[in-house]
Design an enzyme around this catalytic site. Structure first.
Site, short mmCIF file in Angstrom:
data_model
loop_
_atom_site.label_atom_id
_atom_site.label_comp_id
_atom_site.label_asym_id
_atom_site.label_seq_id
_atom_site.Cartn_x
_atom_site.Cartn_y
_atom_site.Cartn_z
N LYS A 57 4.19 120.91 10.45
CA LYS A 57 4.22 119.45 10.61
C LYS A 57 5.15 119.02 11.75
CE LYS A 57 7.88 118.42 7.24
NZ LYS A 57 8.84 117.91 8.22
N THR A 58 6.27 119.72 11.92
CA THR A 58 7.20 119.34 13.00
C THR A 58 6.55 119.56 14.36
OG1 THR A 58 9.08 119.94 11.61
CG2 THR A 58 9.49 119.70 13.96
N ASP A 242 8.18 110.98 9.48
CA ASP A 242 8.24 112.32 8.91
C ASP A 242 8.54 112.22 7.41
OD1 ASP A 242 8.29 115.06 8.72
OD2 ASP A 242 10.32 115.29 9.52
N GLU A 243 8.05 113.17 6.62
CA GLU A 243 8.32 113.23 5.17
C GLU A 243 7.99 111.90 4.48
OE1 GLU A 243 8.85 115.99 3.91
OE2 GLU A 243 10.15 117.25 5.14
N GLN A 273 4.87 117.71 -2.41
CA GLN A 273 6.29 118.03 -2.29
C GLN A 273 7.16 116.79 -2.52
OE1 GLN A 273 7.54 121.13 0.68
NE2 GLN A 273 5.53 120.76 1.54
N ARG A 628 8.61 128.53 -0.82
CA ARG A 628 9.77 128.89 0.01
C ARG A 628 9.71 130.36 0.42
NH1 ARG A 628 9.99 124.77 1.95
NH2 ARG A 628 8.17 124.40 0.66
#
Length: 756
Positions: A57-58, A242-243, A273, A628
């Site tokens: 995503k970044t 973002d997020e 998430q 993770r």
């Protein structure tokens, strides 16, 4: 008043030159997969990029910004990019600078708070502030509220300042000003203090963190400031977030307001998430994106560059059990590092106790370390901080370097240091440092000036602080509230010291918790943080109940001193130990997930009080935990754990039953896990079993006869997991407070109980 548009003028010429130079050498799109490229090139209109864990995503956000600027679609100062942390903002800005150079300096890129402060400094007068306003931290807020409570004659023991700080923050996250709240909750003490608090902030020319966004929103929503709103709506031609799943109501309203003119808003996030509802995040913001923004497009990023196929399959199957989601399925990206790794199965380990669990993890970490895994490649992720104690002590015993992320180590936590200070004074009354730490904790009206009186008296007579306080009380050298409070404290310590001859150290600790008022102080806060502190103190009692290793209080205190001395060792290559919430956004080659048991994960609070939405958030947290891991993943469950020094039999987490069996490898099963209908037993009655049961289904038995409210007190009841217990009370919503013989106090719905 300065004009916000003047701030960016010096950069204009330089930026225009950069744009023309960039067009000819724009090749970043070649590094993207098809989903990512479509998200980058979709620049017009509302866009929601559903970005699964590890899907880049970044890279999409930074490349999209660079693409917009390199194509001349907007000037840098017409782009607003907001993130949630300074770390994320810094990382994003660095990446964009590498792509487009100094042009990135003129982009409005930063956290929600930093962006709003920039606006608020310019338009402070519209909110009754001066541009040089102060931003208060949490300690400043508590002190200010304490002053207001004292001025209003409100008992701060009954209404702790920390409670007001938490409540005001939640209201501000929901876009509720003091005026709005006052209309809905007239006569409420919290509402009254909220109004006085906000008025006092204006007098001090100050804001708190919640005000930064809410005040900016209030300015822009005020019809009298229509021209200001129009300027910012015109200014921000492109908005990127973002997020987005972590936005609260105030942030959502601000974004929606600013995007009304150009409607070019791109929100990147993952509904699977969303794990921060307890601090104001609203998952509905991302779920209703298509309804809020007309003609919105949704692009799903599903190619994962982080984890192996078994891990992704397990995570996707788990999260599919949630109803409140938009839906996507992760898959391993072609030619990614994860695709090149061995597709190991997830190891599931059933052990007897938390101590065995910690020992197993330590042994496996050492085995992996001998096989070329660095300590820093490995992480242990726990549901609650109280789980860390056994792990830390095992790591210290095996000389495994570790680092607690997102908080202090167990014995360095404030509440643990406080309780140990009490115990130090009991064992050694001349320990002045320990007594000074807790002499007014919880608050006893023994302030700094009074402590100084005691200190001076002790110094002049060459005696300890404890004996100085005792002597001044006996000789009535102090009076009033101070005499009463100090005398009561000394009486408590002498009572505990006498009891130490007859009862165990853990029983002394329980008495201190109750009789000192420390536990009541934490309960009165009624916050998530306070609940965590209570769990940590419970864990302290657990470790003290080990009579074999700590037969006396002195033996335990010596152990603590040695542990804390060992903790001072520093290494750059550490195993990471953190809570699941702190692990979001991180990744590790190897991940250990201990404590997958009902009541621990999913947490008891979610099972008993939160309803289906709380359980779904726990499942999202489990999804975050699984994703993770890059190569190796271990899930551990134990048959029994100690709570307040008593063994509690555990049922494996329902989440284990939601993982596909083909992705799992049952590595070890020393003891039979709980399954439906298996009665709770004392530890010594448990029989080893060699096979592993995979049916973890947890359902109430519909044939149970629920206890009635009439004549309930003292009734003996039975629960399929916790066994027999005594019913203490029944609440209005049919929740029962039961003290179980082997599991202690629990809050359980009546439908899960029957008469014993």
């Amino acid at each position: 008043m300065s004009n916000i548009f003047d701030l960016d003028e010096p950069e204009k010429a330089k930026s225009y030159d950069n744009i023309s130079a960039l067009k000819s050498k724009f090749d970043w799109l070649d590094a993207l997969n098809a989903e990512q490229r479509r998200a980058v090139e979709t620049t017009e209109g509302p866009l929601l990029v559903l970005s699964g864990a590890g899907t880049g995503k970044t890279r999409v956000l930074t490349t999209r910004l660079a693409y917009i600027l390199s194509q001349g679609l907007a000037n840098p100062w017409n782009c607003l990019v907001v993130t949630f942390t300074n770390k994320a903002a810094k990382e994003m800005k660095t990446r964009v600078q590498e792509m487009i150079g100094s042009m990135a300096d003129s982009v409005w890129l930063g956290t929600f708070h930093s962006m709003c402060v920039k606006i608020l400094r310019v338009h402070a007068e519209l909110a009754g502030l001066k541009p040089n306003f102060t931003i208060l931290d949490e300690d400043d807020q508590k002190r200010l509220i304490k002053q207001i409570l004292q001025a209003e004659g409100v008992d701060e023991k009954k209404y702790p300042p920390a409670n007001f700080v938490e409540k005001f923050s939640l209201w501000k996250d929901k876009g509720l000003s003091a005026q709005k709240v006052a209309r809905d909750f007239k006569g409420n003490i919290t509402t009254q203090i909220y109004q006085k608090y906000q008025a006092r902030l204006l007098e001090l020319n100050a804001v708190d963190f919640g005000d930064i966004i809410l005040t900016t929103l209030d300015i822009l929503q005020n019809p009298a400031n229509e021209e200001v709103l129009k300027k910012y709506q015109d200014k921000f031609k492109f908005i990127m977030v973002d997020e987005y799943q972590d936005t609260n109501v105030s942030q959502y309203l601000l974004l929606r307001l600013l995007s009304q003119e150009h409607k070019n808003i791109c929100c990147v996030g993952d509904d699977d998430q969303s794990i921060y509802s307890w601090r104001g995040a609203e998952i509905e913001n991302i779920l209703k994106f298509e309804k809020d923004f007309t003609n919105a497009k949704i692009i799903r990023l599903e190619q994962n560059y982080r984890s192996t196929r078994n891990i992704l399959t397990a995570a996707s199957n788990l999260i599919a059990h949630n109803d409140g989601r938009l839906g996507k399925t992760l898959r391993v990206a072609q030619n990614s590092p994860a695709q090149m790794c061995d597709n190991e199965k997830i190891k599931v380990i059933s052990l007897y106790s938390g101590e065995e669990e910690a020992a197993y993890i330590s042994r496996e970490i050492e085995n992996l370390h001998r096989n070329n895994f660095r300590y820093a490649d490995m992480a242990v992720l726990v549901r609650t901080a109280s789980q860390m104690r056994e792990l830390e002590e095992s790591f210290i015993k095996e000389a495994i370097p570790y680092q607690v992320v997102g908080g202090p180590k167990f014995y360095e936590r404030m509440e643990i240091r406080d309780m140990i200070a009490y115990l130090r004074v009991i064992a050694q009354p001349d320990d002045d440092l320990a007594l000074e730490r807790i002499i007014n904790k919880p608050a006893r009206k023994i302030g700094d000036k009074s402590v100084q009186k005691f200190r001076d008296y002790a110094y002049q007579r060459k005696m300890s602080l404890f004996h100085a306080v005792k002597e001044m009380c006996e000789q009535k050298l102090i009076s009033g509230q101070l005499l009463n409070a100090a005398s009561e404290l000394i009486d408590h310590f002498e009572s505990w010291q006498n009891a130490l001859k007859d009862i165990r150290p853990d029983e002394i600790a329980e008495r201190v918790m109750d009789e000192s008022g420390y536990l009541d102080m934490l309960k009165a806060e009624n916050s998530v943080e306070a609940e965590g502190r209570i769990e940590n103190i419970q864990e302290l009692v657990n470790v003290m109940s080990d009579e074999a290793n700590y037969p006396t209080l002195d033996a335990f205190l010596e152990h603590v001193s040695l542990v804390m001395d060992t903790d001072s060792m520093v290494s750059s290559n550490n195993v990471m130990l953190m809570t699941l919430h702190a692990a979001k956004g991180l990744e590790f080659e190897v991940v250990f997930l201990p404590g997958w048991e009902e009541g621990l994960f999913p947490h008891e609070r979610a099972l008993n009080e939160g309803g289906s939405s709380a359980l779904e958030e726990e499942r999202r947290l489990a999804y975050v935990a699984l994703t993770r891991a890059k190569q190796k993943l271990y899930i551990l469950t134990t048959f029994a754990r100690k709570i307040f020094g008593q063994w509690q039999n555990n049922q494996p987490s329902r989440f284990l039953n939601e993982l596909p069996s083909e992705c799992l490898m049952i590595v070890n099963n020393s003891y039979q896990p709980y399954n439906r209908g298996y009665p709770a037993r004392k530890m010594y009655e448990v029989k080893p079993k060699t096979s592993y049961q995979t049916d973890y289904t947890y359902e109430p038995d519909e044939s149970y006869n629920s206890p009635k409210k009439a004549n309930y007190k003292g009734m003996r009841v039975y629960h399929p997991s916790f066994g027999k217990g005594t019913l203490m009370s029944v609440e209005d919503d049919d929740k029962c407070v039961v003290y179980f013989d082997t599991a202690g106090r629990k809050k359980i719905y009546a439908s899960y109980l029957r008469k014993a």
